[in-house]
Design a protein around this motif. Structure first.
Motif, short mmCIF file in Angstrom:
data_model
loop_
_atom_site.label_atom_id
_atom_site.label_comp_id
_atom_site.label_asym_id
_atom_site.label_seq_id
_atom_site.Cartn_x
_atom_site.Cartn_y
_atom_site.Cartn_z
N ARG A 59 14.60 44.85 86.34
CA ARG A 59 13.51 44.10 86.96
C ARG A 59 13.31 44.40 88.44
O ARG A 59 12.23 44.25 88.97
CB ARG A 59 13.73 42.60 86.80
CG ARG A 59 13.56 42.15 85.36
CD ARG A 59 13.16 40.70 85.25
NE ARG A 59 12.84 40.35 83.86
CZ ARG A 59 11.66 40.51 83.30
NH1 ARG A 59 10.65 41.01 84.00
NH2 ARG A 59 11.46 40.18 82.04
N GLU A 60 14.36 44.80 89.12
CA GLU A 60 14.25 45.02 90.56
C GLU A 60 13.64 46.39 90.86
O GLU A 60 13.83 47.35 90.10
CB GLU A 60 15.63 44.92 91.21
CG GLU A 60 16.23 43.53 91.14
CD GLU A 60 17.57 43.46 91.84
OE1 GLU A 60 17.78 44.20 92.82
OE2 GLU A 60 18.42 42.66 91.40
N GLU A 61 12.95 46.47 91.98
CA GLU A 61 12.39 47.75 92.41
C GLU A 61 13.50 48.61 93.01
O GLU A 61 14.25 48.16 93.89
CB GLU A 61 11.30 47.55 93.46
CG GLU A 61 10.72 48.86 93.97
CD GLU A 61 9.64 48.67 95.01
OE1 GLU A 61 8.78 49.56 95.14
OE2 GLU A 61 9.66 47.64 95.70
N CYS A 62 13.62 49.84 92.53
CA CYS A 62 14.57 50.79 93.08
C CYS A 62 13.81 51.75 93.99
O CYS A 62 12.95 52.49 93.54
CB CYS A 62 15.27 51.58 91.97
SG CYS A 62 16.49 52.75 92.60
N PHE A 63 14.13 51.72 95.29
CA PHE A 63 13.41 52.53 96.27
C PHE A 63 14.18 53.82 96.55
O PHE A 63 14.51 54.15 97.69
CB PHE A 63 13.20 51.72 97.55
CG PHE A 63 11.80 51.85 98.11
CD1 PHE A 63 10.70 51.57 97.33
CD2 PHE A 63 11.60 52.24 99.43
CE1 PHE A 63 9.42 51.69 97.84
CE2 PHE A 63 10.33 52.35 99.95
CZ PHE A 63 9.23 52.08 99.16
N GLY A 64 14.47 54.52 95.48
CA GLY A 64 15.15 55.80 95.56
C GLY A 64 14.81 56.60 94.32
O GLY A 64 14.18 56.09 93.39
N PRO A 65 15.24 57.87 94.24
CA PRO A 65 14.81 58.76 93.16
C PRO A 65 15.52 58.52 91.83
O PRO A 65 16.22 59.38 91.30
CB PRO A 65 15.13 60.14 93.72
CG PRO A 65 16.34 59.91 94.59
CD PRO A 65 16.12 58.56 95.21
N VAL A 66 15.35 57.32 91.28
CA VAL A 66 16.04 56.92 90.05
C VAL A 66 15.01 56.51 89.01
O VAL A 66 14.20 55.61 89.24
CB VAL A 66 17.00 55.74 90.32
CG1 VAL A 66 17.72 55.35 89.03
CG2 VAL A 66 18.00 56.10 91.41
N ALA A 67 15.03 57.18 87.86
CA ALA A 67 14.09 56.91 86.77
C ALA A 67 14.82 56.24 85.61
O ALA A 67 15.97 56.58 85.30
CB ALA A 67 13.45 58.19 86.29
N CYS A 68 14.13 55.29 84.94
CA CYS A 68 14.67 54.63 83.76
C CYS A 68 13.79 54.98 82.56
O CYS A 68 12.58 54.72 82.58
CB CYS A 68 14.70 53.12 83.95
SG CYS A 68 15.77 52.57 85.30
N LEU A 69 14.39 55.57 81.52
CA LEU A 69 13.66 55.98 80.33
C LEU A 69 13.82 54.97 79.21
O LEU A 69 14.94 54.49 78.95
CB LEU A 69 14.17 57.35 79.84
CG LEU A 69 14.06 58.54 80.81
CD1 LEU A 69 14.50 59.81 80.09
CD2 LEU A 69 12.66 58.68 81.35
N TYR A 70 12.70 54.65 78.56
CA TYR A 70 12.70 53.71 77.44
C TYR A 70 11.91 54.31 76.27
O TYR A 70 10.89 54.96 76.48
CB TYR A 70 12.03 52.39 77.84
CG TYR A 70 12.65 51.68 79.02
CD1 TYR A 70 13.62 50.70 78.85
CD2 TYR A 70 12.24 51.99 80.32
CE1 TYR A 70 14.16 50.02 79.94
CE2 TYR A 70 12.79 51.33 81.42
CZ TYR A 70 13.75 50.36 81.22
OH TYR A 70 14.29 49.69 82.30
N ARG A 71 12.36 54.04 75.07
CA ARG A 71 11.68 54.48 73.86
C ARG A 71 10.83 53.32 73.32
O ARG A 71 11.31 52.19 73.24
CB ARG A 71 12.71 54.89 72.80
CG ARG A 71 12.15 55.56 71.57
CD ARG A 71 13.26 55.74 70.54
NE ARG A 71 14.30 56.64 70.99
CZ ARG A 71 14.36 57.95 70.70
NH1 ARG A 71 13.43 58.49 69.93
NH2 ARG A 71 15.36 58.69 71.15
N VAL A 72 9.55 53.59 73.00
CA VAL A 72 8.68 52.56 72.43
C VAL A 72 8.07 53.06 71.14
O VAL A 72 7.91 54.28 70.94
CB VAL A 72 7.56 52.13 73.42
CG1 VAL A 72 8.15 51.46 74.64
CG2 VAL A 72 6.69 53.32 73.81
#
Length: 458
Positions: A361-374
């Motif tokens: 839920r928090e904003e990450c202000f760095g080069p970090v991506a979160c992948l999700y399958r839908v």
């Protein structure tokens, strides 16, 4: 926090600055008030000439200014030059279009409201305080300053404490171009001085780009004083990929969307919702692209992205990654603090992120991506909207009906189909929910700080 230029590439403090004294602040406020009385009576043609002259100065000093930006906050020299050039283009846009945006309107026939004449006019309101961030130290300021000055307002800039030299340059730019002394000034103060400035009767409105916490504080002070405010806050923007998309193009764009400005952008993609039919192919291409990023000296043209802007930003970024991994997230790339000087952080990819992890839920202000399958477009929308933020979004599909579905249902200030979220002088920019309120840029942006006056004559 000290007001200082600290080179994020080396961690070296290059120069420190003393905050303005109460006496200096009074002089600045008085100067802005006096300048407003004259500026409001000038024509669009005159203000436009001064604005174009300021853009010319910025273009002429491009190399010097870009180097300053890179030194103060670490973005690559190429992207710094682009930001400065974009700022000059934005200034010219408002020089050319302000009169059109603020032209007198006649929304109804006078007789319909029992008048012989009726009109709506847009007039300046006075001095506007701008509280601006370090991540785009020129463009964030110019997209406020250009419309505000062209409308006939004066401006006072409270910039981030980590980019004081950029702030001082901007504080002198418009007077150098011909605007009256006091029309646009910089104050060097720490964050605690913002509320007392808003309390001053000579500040008529305030605009802020920054964190939710900072926005809440500014909104509270503005509300207490019955003053207009515009807030552009954070975002956890989504990047949706559907089966009809060009997967190679989407993956390449997705990498750029996450690492632009070293990931320090409110409109950088952060949550990637990929349809299960193409998830594996996208993940493979995306992770390969993230691993190929070259992190290093921002003055080296071979560098993909430079360091994070401050030590605290890097610390916050790494804490989010560590929290996610400790709670079961899978690390597909990056995620380790590099050795050596400077505040570098690698391009990082997480999978299997769950709600109990802070980064969910928090904003990450760095080069970090979160992948999700839908499994469907409906699920992608539902999960996209399950956020406290609503700034913008990027959707990748070649199905027109599918594109229309996302455009209508994603809760955000913007939906970009088969392209990266970006800001343009021609288009309104802003968000909903915790991403803020009000709009910057376009006609909407210049009208935010005007008195919309109804004139009715019998």
């Amino acid at each position: 926090m000290a007001i200082a230029t600290i080179n994020p590439t080396t961690g070296e403090t290059l120069e420190t600055f003393e905050p303005h004294t109460p006496e200096q602040l009074e002089e600045i406020l008085a100067g802005a008030e006096a300048a407003y009385r004259g500026l409001a009576d000038t024509t669009f043609e005159q203000r436009g000439a001064w604005m174009r002259a300021a853009a010319d100065i910025l273009d002429a000093e491009l190399d010097e200014v870009a180097a300053l930006v890179t030194t103060e906050m670490g973005k690559t020299i190429g992207t710094a030059k682009y930001e400065v050039s974009k700022s000059a283009r934005g200034m010219r846009w408002y020089a050319d279009h302000a009169a059109e945006y603020l032209a007198e309107e006649h929304p109804v026939a006078a007789g319909d409201v029992g008048a012989s004449a009726v009109s709506v006019r847009y007039q300046p309101i006075g001095t506007v305080l701008a509280v601006m961030p370090w991540n785009y130290p020129f463009w964030q300021v110019i997209r406020f300053a250009a419309p505000a000055l062209m409308a006939g307002n004066t401006g006072i800039l409270k910039h981030a404490s980590s980019v004081p030299q950029s702030a001082l340059y901007l504080g002198s730019l418009f007077e150098r171009a011909g605007f009256p002394a006091g029309a646009f000034q910089t104050v060097l103060v720490e964050g605690g001085a913002v509320a007392p400035l808003i309390d001053d009767r000579r500040i008529r409105a305030v605009t802020l780009t920054g964190s939710v916490g900072a926005g809440s504080s500014v909104a509270e002070a503005a509300g207490r004083n019955i003053k207009k405010s515009v807030l552009e806050l954070g975002g956890t923007d989504v990047f949706v990929v559907m089966p009809s998309a060009d997967i190679a193009a989407a993956a390449a764009a997705g990498v750029n969307a996450r690492v632009q400005n070293s990931g320090q952008s409110c409109i950088a993609a952060k949550r990637y919702y990929v349809h299960t039919d193409v998830y594996d192919a996208f993940e493979e291409a995306f992770v390969a692209g993230m691993r190929a990023q070259v992190v290093g000296d921002p003055f080296d043209e071979a560098t993909s992205f430079g360091p994070l802007a401050t030590e605290q930003v890097r610390r916050d970024t790494h804490e989010l990654v560590e929290d996610a991994v400790a709670k079961g997230a899978t690390l597909l790339a990056g995620g380790e603090l590099p050795e050596g000087p400077g505040w570098f952080y690698p391009a990082t990819v997480l999978r299997d992120v769950t709600p109990e992890m802070r980064i969910f839920r928090e904003e990450c202000f760095g080069p970090v991506a979160c992948l999700y399958r839908v499994a469907s477009a409906e699920e992608a929308v539902e999960r996209s909207n399950d956020s406290d933020f609503g700034l913008s979004s990027s959707v990748w599909t070649r199905d027109d009906e599918e594109a229309a579905f996302f455009q209508d249902r994603i809760e955000a200030g913007g939906v970009f189909v088969n392209g990266l979220t970006a800001s343009f002088p021609q288009l309104p920019f802003g968000g909903i929910k915790d991403s803020g309120y009000g709009r910057e840029l376009s006609a909407f942006g210049i009208r935010e700080f005007t008195n919309v006056k109804t004139v009715w004559r019998a």
